[in-house]
Design a protein around this motif. Structure first.
Motif, PDB file in Angstrom:
ATOM      1  N   LYS A 164       0.824  -1.210   0.000  1.00 60.48           N
ATOM      2  CA  LYS A 164       0.000   0.000   0.000  1.00 60.48           C
ATOM      3  C   LYS A 164       0.859   1.262   0.000  1.00 60.48           C
ATOM      4  N   SER A 165       1.965   1.212   0.731  1.00 59.88           N
ATOM      5  CA  SER A 165       2.820   2.396   0.806  1.00 59.88           C
ATOM      6  C   SER A 165       3.551   2.659  -0.510  1.00 59.88           C
ATOM      7  N   ARG A 166       3.902   1.593  -1.236  1.00 55.75           N
ATOM      8  CA  ARG A 166       4.674   1.761  -2.471  1.00 55.75           C
ATOM      9  C   ARG A 166       3.794   1.913  -3.705  1.00 55.75           C
ATOM     10  N   TYR A 167       2.618   1.285  -3.685  1.00 55.39           N
ATOM     11  CA  TYR A 167       1.741   1.306  -4.857  1.00 55.39           C
ATOM     12  C   TYR A 167       0.317   1.668  -4.439  1.00 55.39           C
ATOM     13  N   PRO A 168       0.125   2.905  -4.005  1.00 57.41           N
ATOM     14  CA  PRO A 168      -1.193   3.311  -3.498  1.00 57.41           C
ATOM     15  C   PRO A 168      -2.293   3.221  -4.544  1.00 57.41           C
ATOM     16  N   GLN A 169      -1.917   3.221  -5.826  1.00 56.66           N
ATOM     17  CA  GLN A 169      -2.910   3.136  -6.894  1.00 56.66           C
ATOM     18  C   GLN A 169      -3.449   1.724  -7.067  1.00 56.66           C
ATOM     19  N   ALA A 170      -2.752   0.729  -6.519  1.00 52.78           N
ATOM     20  CA  ALA A 170      -3.137  -0.674  -6.722  1.00 52.78           C
ATOM     21  C   ALA A 170      -4.125  -1.137  -5.658  1.00 52.78           C
ATOM     22  N   GLU A 171      -5.139  -1.838  -6.091  1.00 54.13           N
ATOM     23  CA  GLU A 171      -6.097  -2.444  -5.166  1.00 54.13           C
ATOM     24  C   GLU A 171      -5.483  -3.708  -4.570  1.00 54.13           C
ATOM     25  N   ILE A 172      -5.588  -3.870  -3.277  1.00 53.06           N
ATOM     26  CA  ILE A 172      -5.099  -5.075  -2.602  1.00 53.06           C
ATOM     27  C   ILE A 172      -6.275  -6.013  -2.386  1.00 53.06           C
ATOM     28  N   VAL A 173      -6.167  -7.238  -2.914  1.00 50.89           N
ATOM     29  CA  VAL A 173      -7.239  -8.219  -2.774  1.00 50.89           C
ATOM     30  C   VAL A 173      -6.694  -9.459  -2.085  1.00 50.89           C
ATOM     31  N   SER A 174      -7.594 -10.256  -1.531  1.00 53.46           N
ATOM     32  CA  SER A 174      -7.180 -11.436  -0.772  1.00 53.46           C
ATOM     33  C   SER A 174      -7.375 -12.737  -1.526  1.00 53.46           C
ATOM     34  N   ASP A 175      -8.004 -12.686  -2.695  1.00 55.26           N
ATOM     35  CA  ASP A 175      -8.316 -13.890  -3.459  1.00 55.26           C
ATOM     36  C   ASP A 175      -7.782 -13.741  -4.879  1.00 55.26           C
ATOM     37  N   ALA A 176      -7.017 -14.736  -5.330  1.00 51.65           N
ATOM     38  CA  ALA A 176      -6.437 -14.686  -6.673  1.00 51.65           C
ATOM     39  C   ALA A 176      -7.498 -14.594  -7.761  1.00 51.65           C
ATOM     40  N   SER A 177      -8.667 -15.169  -7.508  1.00 50.75           N
ATOM     41  CA  SER A 177      -9.720 -15.154  -8.529  1.00 50.75           C
ATOM     42  C   SER A 177     -10.205 -13.748  -8.833  1.00 50.75           C
ATOM     43  N   LEU A 178     -10.050 -12.836  -7.879  1.00 49.94           N
ATOM     44  CA  LEU A 178     -10.471 -11.456  -8.094  1.00 49.94           C
ATOM     45  C   LEU A 178      -9.567 -10.751  -9.098  1.00 49.94           C
ATOM     46  N   ILE A 179      -8.362 -11.242  -9.268  1.00 48.47           N
ATOM     47  CA  ILE A 179      -7.468 -10.726 -10.303  1.00 48.47           C
ATOM     48  C   ILE A 179      -7.680 -11.484 -11.608  1.00 48.47           C
ATOM     49  N   ILE A 180      -7.730 -12.802 -11.520  1.00 46.90           N
ATOM     50  CA  ILE A 180      -7.865 -13.625 -12.722  1.00 46.90           C
ATOM     51  C   ILE A 180      -9.151 -13.311 -13.481  1.00 46.90           C
ATOM     52  N   ASN A 181     -10.232 -13.046 -12.759  1.00 47.74           N
ATOM     53  CA  ASN A 181     -11.528 -12.825 -13.394  1.00 47.74           C
ATOM     54  C   ASN A 181     -11.882 -11.353 -13.563  1.00 47.74           C
ATOM     55  N   ALA A 182     -10.986 -10.452 -13.209  1.00 44.05           N
ATOM     56  CA  ALA A 182     -11.262  -9.022 -13.363  1.00 44.05           C
ATOM     57  C   ALA A 182     -11.206  -8.649 -14.841  1.00 44.05           C
ATOM     58  N   PRO A 183     -12.277  -8.130 -15.412  1.00 43.18           N
ATOM     59  CA  PRO A 183     -12.301  -7.855 -16.856  1.00 43.18           C
ATOM     60  C   PRO A 183     -11.309  -6.788 -17.296  1.00 43.18           C
ATOM     61  N   GLU A 184     -10.942  -5.884 -16.391  1.00 40.33           N
ATOM     62  CA  GLU A 184     -10.036  -4.802 -16.777  1.00 40.33           C
ATOM     63  C   GLU A 184      -8.572  -5.215 -16.816  1.00 40.33           C
ATOM     64  N   ILE A 185      -8.234  -6.364 -16.211  1.00 37.73           N
ATOM     65  CA  ILE A 185      -6.838  -6.796 -16.137  1.00 37.73           C
ATOM     66  C   ILE A 185      -6.454  -7.561 -17.402  1.00 37.73           C
ATOM     67  N   ASP A 186      -5.318  -7.157 -17.997  1.00 30.76           N
ATOM     68  CA  ASP A 186      -4.828  -7.768 -19.231  1.00 30.76           C
ATOM     69  C   ASP A 186      -3.761  -8.826 -18.976  1.00 30.76           C
ATOM     70  N   LEU A 187      -2.903  -8.585 -17.984  1.00 28.01           N
ATOM     71  CA  LEU A 187      -1.743  -9.441 -17.718  1.00 28.01           C
ATOM     72  C   LEU A 187      -1.750  -9.874 -16.266  1.00 28.01           C
ATOM     73  N   VAL A 188      -1.648 -11.177 -16.036  1.00 28.44           N
ATOM     74  CA  VAL A 188      -1.570 -11.733 -14.685  1.00 28.44           C
ATOM     75  C   VAL A 188      -0.141 -12.218 -14.459  1.00 28.44           C
ATOM     76  N   VAL A 189       0.464 -11.778 -13.367  1.00 30.51           N
ATOM     77  CA  VAL A 189       1.814 -12.173 -12.999  1.00 30.51           C
ATOM     78  C   VAL A 189       1.737 -13.052 -11.754  1.00 30.51           C
ATOM     79  N   LEU A 190       2.365 -14.225 -11.808  1.00 29.55           N
ATOM     80  CA  LEU A 190       2.290 -15.201 -10.726  1.00 29.55           C
ATOM     81  C   LEU A 190       3.609 -15.264  -9.977  1.00 29.55           C
ATOM     82  N   ALA A 191       3.605 -14.773  -8.743  1.00 34.79           N
ATOM     83  CA  ALA A 191       4.770 -14.865  -7.853  1.00 34.79           C
ATOM     84  C   ALA A 191       4.341 -15.660  -6.633  1.00 34.79           C
ATOM     85  N   VAL A 192       4.096 -16.953  -6.865  1.00 36.26           N
ATOM     86  CA  VAL A 192       3.507 -17.852  -5.877  1.00 36.26           C
ATOM     87  C   VAL A 192       4.358 -19.111  -5.766  1.00 36.26           C
TER      88      VAL A 192
END
Length: 353
Positions: free
Chosen positions: A46-74
């Protein structure tokens, strides 16, 4: 042209150090969402990327229509399932190395990416290490003559079992061969292509260790012996690279400075001297030509991790070819599989795709 919107799944050490800063730095990429659950990591994000939404579930990124690229650091065991889900959701995907746990998983992801016509890549940042770029420069110079031996190391000293990390669990996909070994195998593949055969020796050296924490992998090529080594009990630094040729040798010590610099987060990627190694880490060329013997210091090429994500942007937008292809990532996993087979059967294994 609109920015490519990026969702980063995982903000542990990998996401924090190797992905988020580079994504945020590259023009055309926009980090809009981060999946993380640990409070200490969320606070930093949050301190470094205040513009980014923090979510707790990967599906909220994978299924977000506005997101073009998913990066996996898991963790490695989750690479296949999350990459499969993201590709199925019509996303471009970057997977942290190693690509997958098995080559069969890699084949399935490559097939899916081809069907969906999406960019799929493996994060092999070590192609842009200062020392590896310098090795390429030395080879291109021709001063060594015909190369006959190439040896690369990626060593550490950690004589204890690091608590609370999946990397020490001992399941398939963990251990030094998958971890640091995947970098060294990828570099060898860049320089020499696929080997004719592999011979591997693996060990568990630390007390109470559940993972392979030492290996020596020999990749057999026509006229060139390539040796890759890594260990967790290397207190005195060994050469990072040893190159032997018909006219001379090259030896280099020291690790690329970019990881430590990104981890400390005290230097800007905009700085002109980004990725610049101290002179104390420059390698030595000792060679012979018509004028006699020469011993020279080889000034290191600056490291350039941002180049990876610059290429991802260019590949997605159709401006250039993808440099780290999923097939190369798959080949690395296949070599790891054959290396394990070589160790188990105590013999050299012919490379089979």
């Amino acid at each position: 042209m609109q920015n490519i919107k990026v969702g980063l799944i995982g903000y542990g050490m990998g996401g924090r150090v190797f992905h988020a800063p580079l994504i945020d730095h590259v023009t055309g990429l926009e980090l809009v969402s981060i999946r993380e659950t640990r409070e200490e990591n969320i606070k930093i994000a949050k301190s470094r990327y205040p513009q980014a939404e923090i979510v707790s579930d990967a599906s909220l990124i994978i299924n977000a229509p506005e997101i073009d690229l998913v990066v996996l650091a898991v963790p490695n065991s989750a690479h296949y399932s999350l990459a499969h889900a993201a590709l199925s959701a019509d996303k471009h995907v970057v997977v942290e190395k190693p690509f997958t746990v098995t080559s069969a998983e890699a084949d399935e992801l490559i097939k899916l990416a081809n069907e969906s016509q999406k960019v799929l890549s493996v994060y092999q940042n070590r192609r842009w290490d200062s020392d590896f770029l310098t090795v390429k420069k030395v080879l291109d110079s021709g001063k060594l003559g015909r190369l006959v031996e190439f040896e690369s190391h990626f060593d550490r000293f950690r004589n204890f079992i690091k608590p609370g990390t999946w990397k020490e669990e001992g399941s398939l996909g963990t251990g030094l061969l998958y971890d640091l070994g995947s970098h060294l195998i990828d570099q060898a593949q860049v320089l020499f292509g696929l080997p004719e055969a592999v011979t591997c020796f693996m060990n568990v050296q630390r007390d109470n260790s559940h993972i392979i924490d030492n290996f020596e992998l020999i990749l057999h090529y026509s006229g060139i012996k390539v040796t890759i080594k890594s260990g967790m009990l290397v207190k005195e630094p060994l050469p990072k690279y040893i190159l032997l040729g018909t006219q001379g040798s090259f030896v280099k010590y020291g690790l690329d400075v970019q990881e430590a610099t990104l981890n400390e987060a005290e230097k800007s990627l905009e700085d002109q001297d980004w990725g610049q190694e101290p002179e104390s880490q420059w390698g030595t060329i000792n060679y012979q030509d018509e004028q006699g013997d020469h011993r020279e210091t080889a000034e290191s090429v600056n490291g350039n991790y941002p180049a990876y994500y610059e290429n991802i942007f260019e590949a997605i937008t159709g401006r250039s070819e993808l440099q780290v292809t999923p097939q190369q990532g798959r080949n690395t996993i296949r070599i790891i599989e054959l290396a394990m087979k070589s160790h188990e059967e105590q013999r050299t294994i012919t490379y089979q795709a």
